[in-house]
Design a protein around this motif. Structure first.
Motif, PDB file in Angstrom:
ATOM      1  N   VAL A  80      30.909  33.219 -18.747  1.00  0.00           N
ATOM      2  CA  VAL A  80      31.961  32.536 -17.993  1.00  0.00           C
ATOM      3  C   VAL A  80      31.356  31.750 -16.837  1.00  0.00           C
ATOM      4  O   VAL A  80      31.761  30.605 -16.568  1.00  0.00           O
ATOM      5  N   GLU A  81      30.382  32.332 -16.143  1.00  0.00           N
ATOM      6  CA  GLU A  81      29.704  31.603 -15.064  1.00  0.00           C
ATOM      7  C   GLU A  81      29.013  30.349 -15.602  1.00  0.00           C
ATOM      8  O   GLU A  81      29.054  29.282 -14.971  1.00  0.00           O
ATOM      9  N   ALA A  82      28.388  30.464 -16.781  1.00  0.00           N
ATOM     10  CA  ALA A  82      27.743  29.299 -17.390  1.00  0.00           C
ATOM     11  C   ALA A  82      28.769  28.223 -17.712  1.00  0.00           C
ATOM     12  O   ALA A  82      28.529  27.026 -17.485  1.00  0.00           O
ATOM     13  N   ALA A  83      29.916  28.635 -18.245  1.00  0.00           N
ATOM     14  CA  ALA A  83      30.965  27.666 -18.557  1.00  0.00           C
ATOM     15  C   ALA A  83      31.426  26.939 -17.294  1.00  0.00           C
ATOM     16  O   ALA A  83      31.636  25.718 -17.306  1.00  0.00           O
ATOM     17  N   LEU A  84      31.561  27.659 -16.196  1.00  0.00           N
ATOM     18  CA  LEU A  84      31.968  27.023 -14.942  1.00  0.00           C
ATOM     19  C   LEU A  84      30.914  26.024 -14.472  1.00  0.00           C
ATOM     20  O   LEU A  84      31.241  24.905 -14.072  1.00  0.00           O
ATOM     21  N   GLU A  85      29.638  26.417 -14.545  1.00  0.00           N
ATOM     22  CA  GLU A  85      28.569  25.526 -14.101  1.00  0.00           C
ATOM     23  C   GLU A  85      28.466  24.282 -14.978  1.00  0.00           C
ATOM     24  O   GLU A  85      28.136  23.191 -14.482  1.00  0.00           O
ATOM     25  N   LEU A  86      28.745  24.442 -16.253  1.00  0.00           N
ATOM     26  CA  LEU A  86      28.630  23.328 -17.196  1.00  0.00           C
ATOM     27  C   LEU A  86      29.939  22.567 -17.357  1.00  0.00           C
ATOM     28  O   LEU A  86      30.014  21.618 -18.134  1.00  0.00           O
ATOM     29  N   GLU A  87      30.973  23.011 -16.630  1.00  0.00           N
ATOM     30  CA  GLU A  87      32.306  22.396 -16.685  1.00  0.00           C
ATOM     31  C   GLU A  87      32.885  22.455 -18.098  1.00  0.00           C
ATOM     32  O   GLU A  87      33.548  21.519 -18.570  1.00  0.00           O
ATOM     33  N   ALA A  88      32.637  23.568 -18.765  1.00  0.00           N
ATOM     34  CA  ALA A  88      33.175  23.808 -20.103  1.00  0.00           C
ATOM     35  C   ALA A  88      34.493  24.555 -19.982  1.00  0.00           C
ATOM     36  O   ALA A  88      34.655  25.438 -19.146  1.00  0.00           O
ATOM     37  N   ARG A  89      35.387  24.213 -20.852  1.00  0.00           N
ATOM     38  CA  ARG A  89      36.735  24.775 -20.789  1.00  0.00           C
ATOM     39  C   ARG A  89      36.820  26.190 -21.362  1.00  0.00           C
ATOM     40  O   ARG A  89      37.634  26.999 -20.912  1.00  0.00           O
ATOM     41  N   THR A  90      35.983  26.488 -22.364  1.00  0.00           N
ATOM     42  CA  THR A  90      36.185  27.679 -23.197  1.00  0.00           C
ATOM     43  C   THR A  90      34.921  28.504 -23.332  1.00  0.00           C
ATOM     44  O   THR A  90      33.821  27.962 -23.437  1.00  0.00           O
ATOM     45  N   VAL A  91      35.100  29.828 -23.360  1.00  0.00           N
ATOM     46  CA  VAL A  91      34.053  30.758 -23.786  1.00  0.00           C
ATOM     47  C   VAL A  91      34.544  31.432 -25.060  1.00  0.00           C
ATOM     48  O   VAL A  91      35.658  31.963 -25.103  1.00  0.00           O
TER      49      VAL A  91
END
Length: 256
Positions: A80-91
């Motif tokens: 989830v932290e990676a998704a936030l850093e990469l501005e990704a919507r979904t895990v």
């Protein structure tokens, strides 16, 4: 395109192929490839190629049980932290394995907590049964708790994987109905119904790939469709052709 679609090549090859073929973005499968685990490197690669990271697949496979941490809670939080850093919507995450008792008991609450705290959609994926070690050829058991069907628990967001539904002998359209508005993520691939995870180019198996996409269009779907196909035995030119064909199939049946 899932970066798993270029395996055994590394994630960087997926970004470059996605750019060349005109994909909208990539889903990063976090696994043994060191680049897939390096959020800073992924961010730089995304900027260099102009290909955004739209989703992150948490390290949920058997071979990734020690990626980032041996603790599955830590792995999901880091995803989830990676998704936030990469501005990704979904895990994307698999249900817990049967032997992960503590994690399994807390899994639904953990998913809901992370979604509430971050706004990232955590889409739990449908799975399939496997042959137990030393078991009969036709014997199949679920390695997941409580089952291979995440709708039996109930989550806000789901990933429907058509290769997994084929291997499980599930009706993918009925599964989509059970997921309802929670179906926000699709792993588009095909299968022939044999009890193994084939991830064929859509249209090369017997799964209702076209029907599912057209059903989503009719329902004004606003989620993500990710091509997750197996090209591991393909030569470089064949891999590009397979991924171009998969993209064309998806766009045609999505009315694009």
């Amino acid at each position: 395109m899932s970066t798993a679609s270029v395996w055994p090549l590394r994630a960087g090859a997926a970004f470059e192929l996605a750019q060349r073929l005109g994909y909208d973005g990539v889903e990063v499968m976090v696994w043994v490839d060191p680049l897939s685990q390096d959020v800073g490197a992924l961010r730089r690669l995304s900027r260099r190629t102009g290909v955004p990271v739209l989703s992150v697949h948490s390290p949920s496979l058997l071979i990734t049980q020690r990626v980032w941490s041996p603790d599955p809670v830590v792995r999901l939080r880091r995803s989830v932290e990676a998704a936030l850093e990469l501005e990704a919507r979904t895990v994307v995450v698999h249900p817990p394995f049967r032997w992960q008792r503590r994690y399994g008991d807390a899994f639904a609450d953990l998913v809901a907590e992370l979604e509430d705290d971050t706004g990232v959609e955590i889409a739990v994926e449908n799975m399939f049964k496997v042959r137990p070690p030393g078991g009969r050829r036709d014997a199949r058991v679920s390695a997941f708790r409580p089952s291979i069907d995440p709708t039996e628990v109930g989550y806000r967001h789901y990933t429907l994987d058509l290769s997994h539904s084929a291997a499980a002998g599930m009706d993918a359209l009925a599964l989509a109905d059970r997921m309802g508005p929670g179906l926000t993520h699709v792993h588009l691939a095909d299968g022939t119904g044999v009890p193994k995870d084939e991830h064929l180019v859509p249209g090369r198996g017997n799964q209702p790939c076209a029907e599912l996409l057209e059903k989503l269009v009719a329902a004004s779907f606003t989620g993500q469709v990710v091509l997750e196909v197996n090209t591991r035995r393909a030569a470089s030119a064949d891999r590009a052709r397979d991924l171009a064909e998969a993209l064309l199939f998806a766009r045609f049946h999505l009315g694009r």
